[in-house]
Design a protein around this motif. Structure first.
Motif, PDB file in Angstrom:
ATOM      1  N   HIS A 163      31.275  31.806  41.284  1.00  0.00           N
ATOM      2  CA  HIS A 163      31.123  33.166  40.807  1.00  0.00           C
ATOM      3  C   HIS A 163      32.373  33.749  40.114  1.00  0.00           C
ATOM      4  O   HIS A 163      33.575  33.450  40.347  1.00  0.00           O
ATOM      5  CB  HIS A 163      30.512  34.104  41.816  1.00  0.00           C
ATOM      6  N   ASP A 164      32.019  34.770  39.241  1.00  0.00           N
ATOM      7  CA  ASP A 164      33.119  35.467  38.590  1.00  0.00           C
ATOM      8  C   ASP A 164      33.966  34.503  37.711  1.00  0.00           C
ATOM      9  O   ASP A 164      35.087  34.467  37.723  1.00  0.00           O
ATOM     10  CB  ASP A 164      34.041  36.338  39.643  1.00  0.00           C
ATOM     11  N   GLY A 169      28.467  44.504  40.007  1.00  0.00           N
ATOM     12  CA  GLY A 169      29.133  43.011  40.434  1.00  0.00           C
ATOM     13  C   GLY A 169      30.494  42.837  39.567  1.00  0.00           C
ATOM     14  O   GLY A 169      31.167  43.486  39.661  1.00  0.00           O
ATOM     15  N   VAL A 170      30.566  41.766  38.938  1.00  0.00           N
ATOM     16  CA  VAL A 170      31.863  41.334  38.313  1.00  0.00           C
ATOM     17  C   VAL A 170      31.737  41.104  36.718  1.00  0.00           C
ATOM     18  O   VAL A 170      30.553  41.091  36.317  1.00  0.00           O
ATOM     19  CB  VAL A 170      32.463  40.195  39.129  1.00  0.00           C
ATOM     20  N   TYR A 171      32.776  41.133  36.191  1.00  0.00           N
ATOM     21  CA  TYR A 171      32.948  40.686  34.489  1.00  0.00           C
ATOM     22  C   TYR A 171      32.737  39.427  34.273  1.00  0.00           C
ATOM     23  O   TYR A 171      32.517  39.098  33.160  1.00  0.00           O
ATOM     24  CB  TYR A 171      34.178  41.316  34.050  1.00  0.00           C
ATOM     25  N   GLY A 172      32.869  38.440  35.362  1.00  0.00           N
ATOM     26  CA  GLY A 172      32.724  37.164  35.051  1.00  0.00           C
ATOM     27  C   GLY A 172      31.383  36.618  35.187  1.00  0.00           C
ATOM     28  O   GLY A 172      30.560  37.511  35.411  1.00  0.00           O
ATOM     29  N   ASN A 173      31.058  35.300  35.290  1.00  0.00           N
ATOM     30  CA  ASN A 173      29.719  34.675  35.167  1.00  0.00           C
ATOM     31  C   ASN A 173      29.583  33.648  36.127  1.00  0.00           C
ATOM     32  O   ASN A 173      30.712  33.161  36.905  1.00  0.00           O
ATOM     33  CB  ASN A 173      29.586  33.907  33.962  1.00  0.00           C
ATOM     34  N   SER A 174      28.140  33.307  36.493  1.00  0.00           N
ATOM     35  CA  SER A 174      28.273  32.359  37.586  1.00  0.00           C
ATOM     36  C   SER A 174      27.835  30.960  37.287  1.00  0.00           C
ATOM     37  O   SER A 174      27.216  30.782  36.148  1.00  0.00           O
ATOM     38  CB  SER A 174      27.082  32.677  38.710  1.00  0.00           C
ATOM     39  N   THR A 203      37.339  38.586  34.073  1.00  0.00           N
ATOM     40  CA  THR A 203      36.705  38.395  35.374  1.00  0.00           C
ATOM     41  C   THR A 203      37.089  39.989  36.171  1.00  0.00           C
ATOM     42  O   THR A 203      37.910  40.601  35.724  1.00  0.00           O
ATOM     43  CB  THR A 203      37.798  37.298  36.180  1.00  0.00           C
ATOM     44  N   GLY A 204      36.821  39.995  37.355  1.00  0.00           N
ATOM     45  CA  GLY A 204      37.143  41.192  38.210  1.00  0.00           C
ATOM     46  C   GLY A 204      36.067  42.075  38.665  1.00  0.00           C
ATOM     47  O   GLY A 204      34.807  41.977  37.792  1.00  0.00           O
ATOM     48  N   GLU A 205      36.186  42.802  39.603  1.00  0.00           N
ATOM     49  CA  GLU A 205      35.220  43.796  39.922  1.00  0.00           C
ATOM     50  C   GLU A 205      34.659  45.097  38.886  1.00  0.00           C
ATOM     51  O   GLU A 205      35.922  45.396  38.279  1.00  0.00           O
ATOM     52  CB  GLU A 205      35.315  44.373  41.397  1.00  0.00           C
ATOM     53  N   ARG A 206      33.599  45.250  38.662  1.00  0.00           N
ATOM     54  CA  ARG A 206      33.222  46.235  38.116  1.00  0.00           C
ATOM     55  C   ARG A 206      33.147  47.609  38.621  1.00  0.00           C
ATOM     56  O   ARG A 206      32.915  47.702  39.742  1.00  0.00           O
ATOM     57  CB  ARG A 206      31.985  46.064  37.251  1.00  0.00           C
TER      58      ARG A 206
END
Length: 269
Positions: free
Chosen positions: A217-218, A157-162, A149-152
């Protein structure tokens, strides 16, 4: 001292991982690295100066969030001046890598981990400790961490998924009402370890909207048992356009495109 196989004298390096067996959560064990071609040479990865910049060399280490080394991770030195002339290598058993960048060009380093999880293959971008480009002759040290998780830092976007929701806006108790996505709350309970083998936590979060749609999200990559409520009232759940509604849904993230994974849900009172 470990040895890492590279090809030299070619604009693009192509490597093949030899995978045998599986560890926890279906994550494959990397038992060897070969380039599948003749005439390759070995390059020593020196641990003693792994943190020191070496002229004409990109090197570093790749680990998970607990600091454990990751083997078989693809590291790409993207030539910013010449299209499709990247340098590619993979990490060794201790998570180290090294590739020659003594070309008159600017490079940008990225890393991708590919793992099997619950019968699917996932390729995930890793977080760099420094995302800035560097001059090839100067060399650089770029370390990477597998973050779920977290901001790229690249603005993608982010390392996580939606988990995306599609809410039936009809309220059987009030035909004049129009249900709103932002009043939905999802609870995601991990079913087993996450994709990196770590133990996840229960996520309870209100729906929010992004460019991907409404939902949560994330979210770390994993398998989840999902329930939902609308202003405290339980919602029925199902996979998008699949099967019957039920009080809960257990499922995995599905591939939307390479590096993008999502769970799509239908919700109804």
């Amino acid at each position: 001292m470990r040895r890492l196989w590279l090809m030299t004298g070619l604009p693009v390096l192509t490597l093949t991982l030899v995978l045998t067996g599986c560890g926890m959560s279906g994550i494959p064990e990397v038992t060897g690295v070969t380039d599948g071609r003749q005439g390759s040479e070995t390059v020593d990865v020196d641990r003693a100066d792994a943190g020191e910049i070496e002229p004409g060399v990109l090197k570093g280490r790749v680990v998970d969030e607990k600091g454990a080394p990751l083997a078989g991770v693809e590291v790409v030195a993207d030539n910013q001046l010449l299209y499709n002339s990247n340098l590619i290598t993979v990490t060794d058993a201790d998570g180290f890598y090294r590739v020659e960048t003594d070309h008159a060009a600017t490079f940008h380093a990225t890393a991708t981990v590919t793992r099997s999880y619950n019968g699917q293959r996932f390729s995930l971008a890793l977080a760099p400790d420094d995302d800035s480009p560097f001059a090839g002759p100067t060399g650089a040290v770029r370390n990477f961490t597998w973050k779920l998780t977290g901001e790229r830092p690249d603005g993608l976007g982010v390392y996580g998924n939606s988990v995306i929701i599609y809410l039936d806006t009809a309220d059987p108790q009030d035909p004049q009402a129009y249900l709103q996505d932002e009043n939905v709350e999802l609870t995601l309970t991990p079913e087993g370890p996450l994709a990196d083998g770590s133990q996840g936590s229960v996520i309870t979060r209100a729906s929010s909207r992004t460019g991907d749609g409404s939902g949560v999200h994330d979210v770390p990559l994993g398998r989840y048992r999902i329930t939902a409520t609308y202003d405290g009232r339980p919602l029925r759940v199902r996979q998008r356009n699949v099967g019957e509604y039920a009080p809960e849904y257990v499922g995995d993230f599905q591939t939307v495109m390479t590096g993008v994974y999502r769970i799509d849900l239908d919700l109804a009172l």
